[in-house]
Write a protein that holds these residues in place. Structure first.
Motif, PDB file in Angstrom:
ATOM      1  N   ASP A   1       0.852  -1.197   0.000  1.00 39.66           N
ATOM      2  CA  ASP A   1       0.000   0.000   0.000  1.00 39.66           C
ATOM      3  C   ASP A   1       0.885   1.243   0.000  1.00 39.66           C
ATOM      4  N   ASP A   2       0.296   2.359  -0.392  1.00 38.06           N
ATOM      5  CA  ASP A   2       1.027   3.634  -0.415  1.00 38.06           C
ATOM      6  C   ASP A   2       1.584   3.974   0.962  1.00 38.06           C
ATOM      7  N   GLY A   3       2.840   4.383   1.000  1.00 38.16           N
ATOM      8  CA  GLY A   3       3.422   4.811   2.272  1.00 38.16           C
ATOM      9  C   GLY A   3       3.854   3.670   3.178  1.00 38.16           C
ATOM     10  N   VAL A   4       3.686   2.429   2.709  1.00 34.30           N
ATOM     11  CA  VAL A   4       4.021   1.262   3.529  1.00 34.30           C
ATOM     12  C   VAL A   4       5.320   0.634   3.013  1.00 34.30           C
ATOM     13  N   LEU A   5       6.204   0.244   3.949  1.00 38.92           N
ATOM     14  CA  LEU A   5       7.497  -0.345   3.581  1.00 38.92           C
ATOM     15  C   LEU A   5       7.540  -1.815   4.001  1.00 38.92           C
ATOM     16  N   THR A   6       8.575  -2.516   3.584  1.00 38.23           N
ATOM     17  CA  THR A   6       8.811  -3.850   4.151  1.00 38.23           C
ATOM     18  C   THR A   6       9.729  -3.665   5.360  1.00 38.23           C
ATOM     19  N   GLN A   7       9.661  -4.623   6.265  1.00 43.49           N
ATOM     20  CA  GLN A   7      10.528  -4.553   7.445  1.00 43.49           C
ATOM     21  C   GLN A   7      11.998  -4.672   7.033  1.00 43.49           C
ATOM     22  N   GLY A   8      12.244  -5.472   6.007  1.00 43.39           N
ATOM     23  CA  GLY A   8      13.611  -5.623   5.500  1.00 43.39           C
ATOM     24  C   GLY A   8      14.173  -4.291   5.024  1.00 43.39           C
ATOM     25  N   GLN A   9      13.320  -3.468   4.405  1.00 41.01           N
ATOM     26  CA  GLN A   9      13.779  -2.140   3.961  1.00 41.01           C
ATOM     27  C   GLN A   9      14.180  -1.283   5.163  1.00 41.01           C
ATOM     28  N   VAL A  10      13.406  -1.389   6.240  1.00 37.84           N
ATOM     29  CA  VAL A  10      13.698  -0.581   7.433  1.00 37.84           C
ATOM     30  C   VAL A  10      15.035  -1.030   8.034  1.00 37.84           C
ATOM     31  N   ILE A  11      15.194  -2.348   8.190  1.00 36.66           N
ATOM     32  CA  ILE A  11      16.448  -2.862   8.762  1.00 36.66           C
ATOM     33  C   ILE A  11      17.626  -2.476   7.857  1.00 36.66           C
ATOM     34  N   GLY A  12      17.435  -2.595   6.549  1.00 35.82           N
ATOM     35  CA  GLY A  12      18.495  -2.257   5.598  1.00 35.82           C
ATOM     36  C   GLY A  12      18.893  -0.790   5.690  1.00 35.82           C
ATOM     37  N   ALA A  13      17.886   0.083   5.738  1.00 34.28           N
ATOM     38  CA  ALA A  13      18.185   1.525   5.775  1.00 34.28           C
ATOM     39  C   ALA A  13      18.942   1.877   7.046  1.00 34.28           C
ATOM     40  N   VAL A  14      18.503   1.340   8.183  1.00 34.91           N
ATOM     41  CA  VAL A  14      19.176   1.667   9.440  1.00 34.91           C
ATOM     42  C   VAL A  14      20.594   1.097   9.433  1.00 34.91           C
ATOM     43  N   ASN A  15      20.739  -0.121   8.910  1.00 37.80           N
ATOM     44  CA  ASN A  15      22.076  -0.717   8.876  1.00 37.80           C
ATOM     45  C   ASN A  15      23.013   0.104   7.998  1.00 37.80           C
ATOM     46  N   GLU A  16      22.519   0.486   6.825  1.00 44.09           N
ATOM     47  CA  GLU A  16      23.414   1.156   5.873  1.00 44.09           C
ATOM     48  C   GLU A  16      23.715   2.603   6.250  1.00 44.09           C
ATOM     49  N   LEU A  17      22.822   3.235   6.996  1.00 42.62           N
ATOM     50  CA  LEU A  17      23.035   4.650   7.312  1.00 42.62           C
ATOM     51  C   LEU A  17      23.602   4.886   8.710  1.00 42.62           C
ATOM     52  N   SER A  18      23.641   3.842   9.522  1.00 36.60           N
ATOM     53  CA  SER A  18      24.224   4.008  10.856  1.00 36.60           C
ATOM     54  C   SER A  18      25.736   3.858  10.746  1.00 36.60           C
ATOM     55  N   ASP A  19      26.428   4.396  11.754  1.00 35.09           N
ATOM     56  CA  ASP A  19      27.883   4.233  11.795  1.00 35.09           C
ATOM     57  C   ASP A  19      28.205   2.820  12.266  1.00 35.09           C
ATOM     58  N   PRO A  20      29.364   2.314  11.885  1.00 33.80           N
ATOM     59  CA  PRO A  20      29.725   0.960  12.332  1.00 33.80           C
ATOM     60  C   PRO A  20      29.643   0.783  13.844  1.00 33.80           C
ATOM     61  N   ARG A  21      29.976   1.817  14.601  1.00 35.32           N
ATOM     62  CA  ARG A  21      30.000   1.670  16.066  1.00 35.32           C
ATOM     63  C   ARG A  21      28.628   1.863  16.707  1.00 35.32           C
ATOM     64  N   ASP A  22      27.634   2.285  15.944  1.00 32.02           N
ATOM     65  CA  ASP A  22      26.307   2.462  16.526  1.00 32.02           C
ATOM     66  C   ASP A  22      25.755   1.110  16.972  1.00 32.02           C
ATOM     67  N   VAL A  23      24.775   1.178  17.871  1.00 34.30           N
ATOM     68  CA  VAL A  23      24.246  -0.062  18.450  1.00 34.30           C
ATOM     69  C   VAL A  23      22.773  -0.218  18.080  1.00 34.30           C
ATOM     70  N   VAL A  24      22.394  -1.412  17.620  1.00 37.28           N
ATOM     71  CA  VAL A  24      20.986  -1.690  17.367  1.00 37.28           C
ATOM     72  C   VAL A  24      20.445  -2.459  18.569  1.00 37.28           C
ATOM     73  N   VAL A  25      19.262  -2.042  19.045  1.00 35.32           N
ATOM     74  CA  VAL A  25      18.657  -2.660  20.236  1.00 35.32           C
ATOM     75  C   VAL A  25      17.268  -3.178  19.882  1.00 35.32           C
ATOM     76  N   CYS A  26      16.961  -4.396  20.309  1.00 39.25           N
ATOM     77  CA  CYS A  26      15.644  -4.981  20.046  1.00 39.25           C
ATOM     78  C   CYS A  26      15.431  -6.117  21.048  1.00 39.25           C
TER      79      CYS A  26
END
Ligand code: TPP
Ligand code: MG
Length: 653
Positions: free
Chosen positions: A397-422
């Motif tokens: 649907d319009d404005g809706v993403l896949t979860q993989g896109q979200v994980i990919g964007a955060v991974n690619e745009l964060s610095d190597p030393r940044d921390v992901v929490v979940c």
């Protein structure tokens, strides 16, 4: 020195120091708390006096929910590899029982936290105070006793004289890598405020060595002999690798021998992305690469792992007929799993000893080639999940993403030393599979307890522990609703955490699980009741962005990948003391992550009126056939002629 029990506790905790490899740390970073009549005058007065001294022994941070404050403390301890921790003070009654879930999480993850629940009057002078349990069967039971089974040590101070030994015992357990977890000291409200003449030495600085017990040399030799005979060995790295700071030793063993490494949730990041022998996640949420190598492995070397069902895909991951386990673990309890050869000792010391004992050993070329091939195939899948093809995105649907896109964007745009929490939902599994860890401290998924609500308070704890890293909290809408409260704590303390709320209107994870088990996603979506009385109407119009904004966070709502990229960049650029930065994104719960073919044992109803359940049950029966008991003893049998004359016969003769 004449002090109240509360003042003595604060003074004592401020003097505790941990030490490992000659490096020392203040054992307690501070005290988190919420006051009520149980602790406002006792510990509360002591903490006030401490803060007003100008150099607080135990800086105080006001939390919003007692469960959450334990999560914050636990996340901090993990980020500091158990060298530093927090105390948590709560009032009588609900404040204290709210800590039970946090305590269980700490104990299960083997992470230190000191809990100081308040108790009702030790003197019982005024009977039944507000929030007192009043058990008809036992006069000395309070609600604090609910913390016993989830604490590694539980004690109650009913007289000031008891305090010195209670505190020392607490420190012993908190700083022991085998025993550590939640330690509870219940402090009745009157005892906290009572004065006593303490010996000066109670407040002397005290250094607690966090040891590196070495393994038994004969066991290391046995392990090396077993590995030398192996054709397809595999290392499984668990959380113990991080806690022992054994990453370099693991790298040396892997590179020195050519043995590939798979990782559990807690062990992820033991090796970083790009390591030639890294196979990534193993088990139910594993990569196809790690699971392919695990399937045929003949010797499996576990390092600091508890071998949970997710790691072993409910005992289906290892299919080699004579698979043997070698378990490197500081705790004998864990080292004996799967009838393995126990190498009981510190992970770093033991890996180093094993590397030495394996001098000259190297896996076959074909093995190395398979590892590289399997990894390349998997990494292609990761790439396709980060950047899905048009045939996937066109269906959204319009404005809706896949979860993989979200994980990919955060991974690619964060610095190597940044921390992901979940912690809970569908993201931990996808992060385990997909997240490219570029720094050993960069991955923080709580999957020992997988507790919904850990994410935001956990992210706060990680950021308090590492101010030089940005912290990305990925949180599902379900988990967000369970515990958004600590956003306010982050606002108050001006702690920057970047929170990505992934809105998919309910439980994508349990929905998919439910469907796979024939339960038709029952009760997993946030939808109105339809005319048929079932929860399958329109989405409940909940606005989590407005909710986060109302708590004082800076909030950005995104409706495309491009907007998500801008938001992540803005979040990175936001000031370090600017409080929480929230990104709200809507995703489609029905787009699956990459298929790894792995299983997780969740029982299906044996009889049912529903066709879907009957079909699922038939599949379940098939799947269970893959389960292995993993009971084969690792040590070859001893020749009876070599046996010492021991036991009954000898004594009888
Ligand atoms: C405190 C707690 N309650 C229940 C569960 C069981 N559970 C695991 S995931 C999940 C749903 C999580 O929903 P959400 O955060 O929206 O993530 P999604 O599944 O949509 O990715 C539930 C109910 C849990 N892990 N923790
Ligand atoms: Mg959800």
């Amino acid at each position: 020195m004449r002090l109240t029990v509360g003042q003595a506790v604060v003074r004592f905790l401020g003097q505790q120091v941990t030490e490992r490899d000659g490096e020392t740390h203040r054992a307690f970073a501070g005290c988190l708390g919420i006051f009520g009549h149980g602790n406002v005058a006792g510990l509360g007065q002591a903490l006030l006096q401490d803060e007003r001294s100008g150099i607080p022994a135990l800086p105080y941070v006001l939390a919003r929910n007692e469960q959450a404050m334990v999560h914050t403390a636990v996340a901090y301890a993990r980020a500091r590899t158990r060298m530093q921790m927090w105390a948590c003070t709560a009032s009588v009654g609900p404040g204290s029982t709210n800590m039970v879930t946090g305590a269980a999480l700490a104990t299960i993850n083997r992470l230190p936290v000191l809990l100081l629940p308040s108790g009702t009057f030790a003197t019982r002078a005024t009977g039944s105070v507000l929030q007192q349990l009043e058990s008809p069967v036992a006069g000395d039971v309070t609600v604090n006793d609910a913390l016993r089974p989830v604490s590694r040590r539980f004690d109650r101070v009913s007289r000031p004289e008891q305090l010195p030994s209670v505190l020392l015992e607490a420190m012993r357990v908190l700083t022991d890598p085998v025993q550590t977890g939640a330690v509870t000291i219940a402090l009745p409200q009157d005892v906290q405020a009572e004065a006593y003449d303490w010996p000066d030495d109670l407040f002397s600085e005290r250094v607690w060595n966090i040891g590196r017990p070495p393994p038994e040399p004969s066991q290391v030799q046995l392990a090396a002999d077993l590995i030398r005979r192996a054709e397809r060995p595999l290392i499984v790295a668990g959380g113990g690798v991080h806690y022992s700071e054994a990453e370099d030793a693991l790298d040396a063993l892997s590179r020195g021998t050519g043995i590939a490494v798979a990782e559990t949730q807690a062990g992820k990041g033991s090796l970083t992305h790009g390591h030639p022998l890294l196979l990534g996640a193993i088990g139910s949420t594993g990569t196809s690469a790690a699971n392919a190598v695990a399937r045929d492995a003949d010797v499996v070397i576990g390092v600091g792992t508890r071998w949970t069902d997710f790691t072993t895909a409910s005992r289906t991951a290892f299919q080699h007929k004579r698979v043997r386990f070698i378990n490197i673990n500081v705790a004998r309890f864990d080292a004996d799993q799967h009838s393995g050869l126990p190498l009981v000792g510190d992970a770093r010391e033991t890996l180093t000893a094993l590397t030495r004992a394996l001098d000259g050993y190297r896996t076959e070329t074909a093995y190395g080639e398979q590892v590289a091939r399997e990894w390349a195939a998997w990494d292609e899948q990761v790439e396709a999940t980060y950047h899905p093809p048009a045939e996937v995105t066109d269906r959204l649907d319009d404005g809706v993403l896949t979860q993989g896109q979200v994980i990919g964007a955060v991974n690619e745009l964060s610095d190597p030393r940044d921390v992901v929490v979940c912690a809970a939902g569908s993201m931990p599994g996808e992060l385990h599979q997909l997240w490219r860890v570029r720094d050993r401290g960069g991955y923080h998924v709580e999957y020992g307890y997988s507790c919904m609500g850990y994410e935001i308070p956990g992210g706060l704890g990680v950021r308090l522990a590492c101010r030089s890293r940005d912290v990305f909290v990925l949180v599902g809408d379900g988990s967000y609703l369970m515990m958004p409260s600590e956003l306010v704590t982050a606002v108050q303390e001006r702690v920057k955490i970047i929170v990505v709320i992934v809105q998919n209107h309910g439980f994508a994870s349990i929905g998919a699980l439910s469907e796979s088990l024939g339960s038709q996603r029952f009760g997993t979506q946030y939808r109105y009741r339809s005319g048929r009385g079932r929860l399958d109407g329109d989405h409940v119009p909940v606005d989590l962005a407005a909710n986060a904004r109302s708590l004082g966070a800076h909030v950005v709502e995104v409706a495309s990948v491009e907007e998500l990229h801008v938001a992540v960049r803005d979040a990175k650029a936001a000031p370090a003391n600017g409080g929480p930065f929230v990104i709200h994104v809507v995703t489609d719960p029905l787009v699956p992550g990459p298929d790894n073919g792995a299983w997780w044992d969740v029982p299906v109803s044996e009889v049912s009126d529903l066709e879907s359940t009957r079909t699922a049950y038939a599949e379940y029966v098939e799947q269970r056939k893959q389960q292995r008991p993993l009971l084969a003893p690792t040590r070859p049998g001893v020749d009876p002629a070599q046996r010492g004359r021991t036991g009954q016969t000898e004594r009888d003769s």
